[in-house]
Design a protein around this motif. Structure first.
Motif, PDB file in Angstrom:
ATOM      1  N   GLY A  72       0.641  -1.242   0.272  1.00 26.86           N
ATOM      2  CA  GLY A  72      -0.018  -0.042  -0.178  1.00 26.86           C
ATOM      3  C   GLY A  72       0.762   1.533   0.052  1.00 26.86           C
ATOM      4  O   GLY A  72       0.189   2.325  -0.044  1.00 26.86           O
ATOM      5  N   ALA A  94       0.131   5.034   1.943  1.00 27.48           N
ATOM      6  CA  ALA A  94      -1.100   4.700   2.720  1.00 27.48           C
ATOM      7  C   ALA A  94      -0.913   3.802   3.703  1.00 27.48           C
ATOM      8  O   ALA A  94      -1.424   3.992   4.872  1.00 27.48           O
ATOM      9  N   ALA A  95       0.036   2.666   3.616  1.00 27.85           N
ATOM     10  CA  ALA A  95       0.282   1.858   4.540  1.00 27.85           C
ATOM     11  C   ALA A  95       0.853   2.455   5.843  1.00 27.85           C
ATOM     12  O   ALA A  95       0.809   2.112   6.797  1.00 27.85           O
TER      13      ALA A  95
END
Length: 208
Positions: free
Chosen positions: A135, A138-139
């Motif tokens: 991700g 975003a992760a």
């Protein structure tokens, strides 16, 4: 988060089987403003490369071992002169052995559970791997919201197209990638563009 990473915003991942050019590669990276290298233990002569780079690098240049999968590899990396080790996953035995040998250690994580295990082991920096598949930015946003005292070093899919975005994140002390010194160029002995890429990478850090 671990302060040992702060001087090294760009950690080049080096896949190399040529000890004869290891010192030249270190100097090329240094000329580009990059003062560390992670030699991955993926090739038959990787430990020789690590030892040769450690012996021939410019003053202040730090060499570590990557893709360290077990305690025996951690010992061999330490014997070859590594200052730090990087693992694709979290193995408490590898972490403990690295510390016993006086090495800094950056284990890989992919889940919040693994981050918690790393924190329980006393670590405050981990490698997010493979960052792009997990991700990306975003992760890190999600994980850092929970683990505010932990640094995340993205690795896997990191390059000049996204390094600055990662480095702009307050929980990212460094990024890790292989784009500065591609394996094919190293094996061909072509180091002409390494310093140029290093300077470009450091400009990304300055702009973040």
């Amino acid at each position: 988060m671990s302060e040992w990473l702060r001087p090294f915003p760009i950690v080049p991942v080096i896949v190399c089987d040529r000890p004869d050019i290891a010192a030249d590669l270190a100097h090329a990276l240094h000329d580009g403003g990059v003062d560390c290298a992670e030699i991955t233990l993926r090739t038959p002569r990787a430990l020789e490369v690590l030892a040769a780079m450690t012996a021939g690098a410019p003053p202040g240049f730090v060499v570590g071992a990557g893709t360290v999968l077990d305690v025996a590899q951690a010992d061999r990396a330490a014997d070859a002169g590594a200052a730090f080790i990087v693992s694709p996953g979290f193995d408490p035995d590898v972490v403990d052995r690295a510390r016993d040998r006086g090495l800094d250690v950056l284990p890989g994580v992919a889940t919040a559970t693994e981050v918690q295990r790393a924190r329980r082991a006393g670590l405050r920096a981990v490698k997010l791997f493979p960052a792009d598949l997990l991700g990306g930015r975003a992760a890190i946003d999600a994980l850092s919201a929970v683990f505010a005292d932990t640094g995340f070093v993205p690795s896997g899919g990191v390059g000049p197209h996204n390094a600055a975005d990662y480095l702009a994140h307050p929980s990212v002390p460094s990024v890790s990638g292989s784009w500065l010194a591609p394996r094919a160029e190293i094996e061909a002995g072509d180091l002409a563009r390494v310093a140029e890429r290093g300077r470009a990478a450091m400009r990304l850090r300055a702009a973040s």
